[in-house]
Scaffold this active site. Sequence first.
Site, mmCIF file in Angstrom:
data_model
loop_
_atom_site.group_PDB
_atom_site.id
_atom_site.type_symbol
_atom_site.label_atom_id
_atom_site.label_comp_id
_atom_site.label_asym_id
_atom_site.label_seq_id
_atom_site.Cartn_x
_atom_site.Cartn_y
_atom_site.Cartn_z
ATOM 1 N N ILE A 464 0.820 -1.213 0.000
ATOM 2 C CA ILE A 464 0.000 0.000 0.000
ATOM 3 C C ILE A 464 0.852 1.261 0.000
ATOM 4 O O ILE A 464 0.335 2.361 0.119
ATOM 5 C CB ILE A 464 -0.969 0.011 1.203
ATOM 6 C CG1 ILE A 464 -0.195 0.007 2.536
ATOM 7 C CG2 ILE A 464 -1.906 -1.178 1.129
ATOM 8 C CD1 ILE A 464 -1.071 0.130 3.773
ATOM 9 N N PRO A 603 16.757 0.651 2.992
ATOM 10 C CA PRO A 603 16.971 1.956 3.646
ATOM 11 C C PRO A 603 16.199 3.121 3.022
ATOM 12 O O PRO A 603 15.665 3.965 3.741
ATOM 13 C CB PRO A 603 18.485 2.171 3.507
ATOM 14 C CG PRO A 603 19.055 0.804 3.345
ATOM 15 C CD PRO A 603 18.017 -0.001 2.604
ATOM 16 N N LYS A 672 12.574 -5.398 12.267
ATOM 17 C CA LYS A 672 11.328 -5.209 13.005
ATOM 18 C C LYS A 672 10.477 -4.196 12.215
ATOM 19 O O LYS A 672 10.977 -3.500 11.347
ATOM 20 C CB LYS A 672 11.597 -4.676 14.412
ATOM 21 C CG LYS A 672 12.467 -5.604 15.258
ATOM 22 C CD LYS A 672 12.499 -5.202 16.746
ATOM 23 C CE LYS A 672 13.414 -4.024 17.001
ATOM 24 N NZ LYS A 672 13.616 -3.756 18.461
ATOM 25 N N GLU A 676 3.932 1.691 12.167
ATOM 26 C CA GLU A 676 3.167 2.299 13.264
ATOM 27 C C GLU A 676 4.032 3.253 14.095
ATOM 28 O O GLU A 676 3.624 4.375 14.383
ATOM 29 C CB GLU A 676 2.569 1.233 14.186
ATOM 30 C CG GLU A 676 2.054 -0.029 13.500
ATOM 31 C CD GLU A 676 0.941 0.183 12.505
ATOM 32 O OE1 GLU A 676 0.136 1.112 12.684
ATOM 33 O OE2 GLU A 676 0.893 -0.580 11.518
#
Lengths: 709, 213
Positions: A464, A603, A672, A676
Amino acid sequence: MESKILNKPIPEEGLSRVDGRLKVTGKAKYSAEYDVKGVCYGVMVGSTITKGNIKSIETKTAERAPGVLAVITYLNCPNIPGYHTDNQPDKGPLKIFIDDKIYFNGQPIALVIADTYERALFAASLVKADYTKDQHQTDLKANLSSGFSPSKAKDYLRGQEDAYKLAPVKIEHEYTLPTEVHNPMELHAIIACWDADDKITVWDKTQGVKSTQRVIAQAFKLPPENVQVTAPFVGGAFGAALRTWPHEIAAVAAAKLVKRPVKLVLSRADMFTSVGYRPHTWQKVGLGATADGKLVGITHEASGQTSVYENFTEGVVNISQLMYASPNVNTRYRIVPLNVNTPTPMRGPGEATGAYALESAMDELSYALNIDPIELRIRNHADSDPLSGKPYSSKFLKEAYQLGADKIGWSERSQKPGSLTKDGWLVGYGMGAGMFGAYRSNATVTARLMADGTLFLQTSVTDIGPGTGTAMASIAAESMGISPEKIRVELGDSALPPSPTQGGSQVTSTVGAAVFDACKELKDKFRQLDGGADSTDYTALLQKNKLQKLEVTTASKGSAAMNNYAAFSWSVHFIQVYVNPNTGVVKVNKAISVADAGHIVSPKTAASQIKGGSIMGIGMALMEEAVIDHRYGRLVNNNFADYHMPVQADIPQVEALFVNKPDPYLNPMGAKGMGEIATIGVAAAVANAVYNATGKRIRELPITPDKLI
Amino acid sequence: MSDKKPCKSPDNEVLSGESRREFLKKSTLLTAIALTPGVAVKAAEGQWDEKLAGVFEKMLLHVEVNGVKHSLMVEPRVTLLDLLREQLDLTGTKKGCDHGQCGACTVHVDGHRVNSCLTLGVMVNDKKITTIEGLAKGDQLHPMQEAFLKHDGFQCGYCTPGQIMSAVACIREGHANSEGEIREYMSGNICRCGAYPNIVNAIQEVKDGGQTV
């Protein structure tokens, strides 16, 4: 890394997006953009009342209008066999066109289908309904007392309840976040095309083609494999396309009725009432500490709005259970049913809401204690998970504090609010931290190396915008030791191997690991062809063995060892603001976000994702607010002129920094999630900077100029 | 708009659904009846009036899009945006708000950037349109497209065509002389993914590179 990296085909700054060329040339096709033969157009008609019943609905005029094929209402909607119940709480999203009941303003009451968009739009204006009106409730603050504890979020207590009240230094404040709307730039859209009575293809805006496939299959009682869902490009979503919404079901039903493919594109106004939002939430945080800044207790209460037909629940108060090493913590979370549509997770979901309150309160405590806000956080740093007692899989938050503080020039900050000025503007610095669970679920990837050296990677996950395909290509290029230019990533199709829904900051960890595992298996196969040698001249090996291709399909999941660890991504955001003392205008002059998101596999796209999350947080802090006129229960700013989101002029050179240390347990890349944490903590950092600049603590977002003068 | 009106359009009166039908029956259809009475009356009885009206309501439009000349019959209410997307299958131009508030639909009309959602198709008669699909020269990307790729001036890609068309115009207009000026003159193009800093960097590089845009 489990497997040695054969060479370094990826440049230091990371790959440019693998789908970038399609996006900059306009060739990337989004859901409404497929040229489907015989397509007709749907336009929704929304309720103009907020609670009550449809007394009568006049559709004859619309039906007689040029080009109209059907006007679908609850009176004539084709049977949707999976709709067993009416709209009772917690029975899934609103069931569309099943009865005359109105639960919120803008609720779809009709869908007009015509042969052109213009004709459908005009005919939609001809649909008229009469209603029996009931007294509605849309005001959260006026209805706080009707909040209840949802089954999925029980009250939490560690140690003693409300211990902060007895601490030597304490603060207690209320914080309010208004409703925020995801507003991805792409309007939600679906083209539904029945290929046979029991077989359908949909081009749909969704974050999860597999979950949409399942929901449509359930609603229409079809075998899932008879529902083909395609979404190779999704024009942003931020949570708004996590679920399959009523308009999607309506389009599928409409296509059945008119026996033609139906294209339904929501209007921007529809986007405010049809696909969720971050709910208006009231919070109260009490913090108590010893004089030297050790937290004694945290109490965090929150009440968020939900609809009357669904108990929307999110982790607003969780961050207070997890973030700091406080011996006493209690949290209470309530939901308040109102005559509004159901919220849905929006980037950094409840955690971003909770972090606004907790990280603002920590800032307030730092002034009460006269301790630097970073120092206060370091004194309360949790060395193991306070909730489970487990060790962290990895945590480099202290490094992140340092990186950000150095970059923004934190030493220039004054602990005394309102003491720095430049060119007549008040200058302030603020920071706020964030955290979010680091997850890995299950995914399957097909890796196919062709005779010409092209490597295909296939899985059903959608991209997305974060750059999932680019991350996948980066991992595969490094693992296989081949040029990224030889890699083709195919995503966003329910016919491809299963992957999770794009969301919850888990995709790079999950799908990336599946790519890694698939490449490992593919290399093993080549090694067998090569008699145990480790050549990366795959085309030669294929040629030698007279093979057109070599292919593996690999299912991948995390190890049980993960259960021994608490896994989180961490972020810290630094903001420098200029505030005009006469006008109250706040300008963000510097924004630095630092992420501990493990090893960074891509990156360039990772930096963009962090910057974008920070910008969404700046919007949350300074401008975003969906306003309901409670007299009518109707949104008054359901458009981009009145619902303000950040534009170029609002945003400085945001910088993204990474600790970039691998997590040893979560997945073989050591990565990770970061989608969010990019937003969690930003709004507090801005509010804290405004306080530092002005001495005014605004506890009701957004911080608009009127609140500062 | 060109003085040349390809065919007569209805008056500017605002007509509701019912009166619109009456209007059509009295005017367009009567004209039709005058021309071919027998057929048209029969058509009216069979509710063919709307279909006939549909033909009469369309206007002839001559427009050049990305160097290709089109002669089209379009309803006057069709926006340039919907004309491009739904009739010419040029879906690179995006619909984000349909109200001129987001810039996703930005195209060049005779070299100037406009919001195609606020432009009716009939307003571009005899004009030259460039959309994102017409910016590259074959496989060779326009410098702004290259710069967006290099600086990662997008994420989901949906606002990107509008950003790029706007960015090219921003330089052509002479409004790209500083970061601040670029920000000001690019503020009509919303990016919800938040690629703003990267977009500014891309524009600056193209501006400083001195290439012809």
